[in-house]
Design an enzyme around this catalytic site. Structure first.
Site, short mmCIF file in Angstrom:
data_model
loop_
_atom_site.label_atom_id
_atom_site.label_comp_id
_atom_site.label_asym_id
_atom_site.label_seq_id
_atom_site.Cartn_x
_atom_site.Cartn_y
_atom_site.Cartn_z
N LYS A 137 0.82 -1.21 0.00
CA LYS A 137 0.00 0.00 0.00
C LYS A 137 0.86 1.27 0.00
O LYS A 137 0.43 2.30 -0.52
CB LYS A 137 -0.96 0.00 1.20
CG LYS A 137 -2.11 -0.99 1.04
CD LYS A 137 -3.17 -0.80 2.10
CE LYS A 137 -4.36 -1.71 1.86
NZ LYS A 137 -5.44 -1.51 2.84
N LYS A 196 -4.85 -12.49 -8.11
CA LYS A 196 -6.10 -12.58 -7.37
C LYS A 196 -7.14 -11.61 -7.95
O LYS A 196 -6.80 -10.51 -8.37
CB LYS A 196 -5.85 -12.24 -5.90
CG LYS A 196 -7.06 -12.41 -4.98
CD LYS A 196 -6.69 -12.10 -3.55
CE LYS A 196 -7.88 -12.23 -2.62
NZ LYS A 196 -7.54 -11.90 -1.22
N LYS A 234 -11.21 -5.70 -7.33
CA LYS A 234 -11.98 -4.61 -7.95
C LYS A 234 -11.08 -3.44 -8.35
O LYS A 234 -11.52 -2.55 -9.06
CB LYS A 234 -13.08 -4.11 -7.00
CG LYS A 234 -12.62 -3.66 -5.65
CD LYS A 234 -13.81 -3.18 -4.83
CE LYS A 234 -13.44 -2.96 -3.37
NZ LYS A 234 -13.27 -4.21 -2.63
#
Length: 341
Positions: free
Chosen positions: A124, A206, A209
């Site tokens: 992140k 994976k 969205k």
């Protein structure tokens, strides 16, 4: 659920499960098959606490109005998927103050080095270089608090989330060794199938969205025709054989999805599609998923049209979660030497 349901003493006392999901927009098929679908099944066997972890969401900058709406939608989706507020404690994280309280106490029992090794912080930080805040670094401690507050025996986790549970176990063991037996040491609950649903566009990654390719993921509120269209575009291989084996990532992913929504074994799927082309197979998977998600879409629309019912559910869930978790906090405060108020 009555106040003492999670702590009642019976000859065959149910184990407790905790899990949460972020309110970051509509969940994908991967979220549903890998997490929420299992939550629904688990609530019939375990004492379950499920929450919308909106406190975790703000480690990344959020639009307040959107966050509020997404939180309500995520809660409605959780119920629409089958989480029953009569069977499980279903609540919103920020409504239960003990999560923030235990977060601070456990932060003082977590080492800097442990947090610096967390892979999601590194990921992140690269994705949001302009917002590498302290909460982003320490949010795994809040996750630890989420789990330990409810004396959880099991935590449903994806294969890529095991690191967080390992941290939870390490912190709980350290606290117990320092202050005496306080927390239950949780174990991972990883379903054998459907634990990790991959992208339709790149089956080595994976399903997410945040995928730049909208054809890579299925939203569980997508229209049936959209779902079928995306599956028709799914990446496969040149073998033209529906079989589950190494090197066939795309077909393996589609077979896992079909098996999870229909209950058919891989052997049954292979037999049913023997001699048939990938076009027929991908269409069949898309239609099966669209039909499987139909009641979820219908339930979601019904729930979002009844805001008062949703409010009554999450308020009751918060009251239940507060009562259960407050017992843990009182125990923790006593152990570390805080004066009772």
């Amino acid at each position: 659920m009555e106040e003492n349901k999670m702590t009642q003493q019976t000859p065959e006392r149910k184990q407790t499960i905790f899990s949460g999901i972020q309110p970051t927009g509509i969940m994908t098929l991967g979220n549903y098959l890998g997490a929420i679908k299992n939550w629904v099944e688990l609530q019939n066997t375990y004492n379950c606490a499920y929450c919308i972890v909106n406190m975790h969401a703000i480690t990344v900058k959020q639009d307040p109005k959107a966050l509020k709406q997404h939180t309500l939608e995520a809660y409605a989706l959780m119920l629409a998927c089958g989480v029953d507020p009569e069977k499980s404690v279903a609540f919103i994280q920020s409504h239960v103050t003990t999560h923030a309280e235990l977060n601070w106490v456990l932060a003082c029992s977590t080492q800097f080095g442990e947090l610096s090794r967390m892979t999601q912080f590194k990921d992140k930080s690269k994705r949001y270089p302009d917002n590498i805040n302290a909460g982003l670094f320490t949010y795994p401690v809040l996750m630890v608090a989420d789990i330990l507050l409810y004396q959880s025996n099991l935590v449903p986790v994806g294969i890529d989330q095991k690191q967080h549970l390992e941290l939870t176990r390490d912190v709980a063991i350290r606290f117990n060794n320092t202050y005496g037996n306080t927390f239950t040491i949780p174990e991972p609950y990883i379903p054998k199938q459907g634990a990790k649903i991959m992208s339709l566009a790149d089956p080595t990654k994976k399903m997410s969205k945040s995928d730049d390719n909208v054809n890579g993921f299925i939203s569980i509120l997508d229209k049936p025709e959209t779902i079928v269209k995306k599956f028709k575009r799914a990446v496969t291989d040149s073998d033209m054989e529906v079989a589950y084996r190494e090197g066939k990532d795309g077909i393996n992913n589609l077979m896992t999805i079909l098996s999870t929504v229909t209950g058919d074994s891989f052997e049954t799927i292979e037999r049913d599609f023997a001699g048939k082309g990938y076009g027929d197979f991908k269409t069949a998977v898309g239609e099966a998923v669209a039909e499987h998600l139909r009641p979820v879409r219908e339930n979601f629309d019904r729930l979002m049209a009844d805001k008062s019912y949703l409010e009554s559910c999450y308020k009751r869930g918060a009251e239940q979660a507060e009562k259960i978790s407050r017992r843990t906090m009182e125990k923790v405060y006593k152990k570390i030497g805080f004066l009772p108020r």
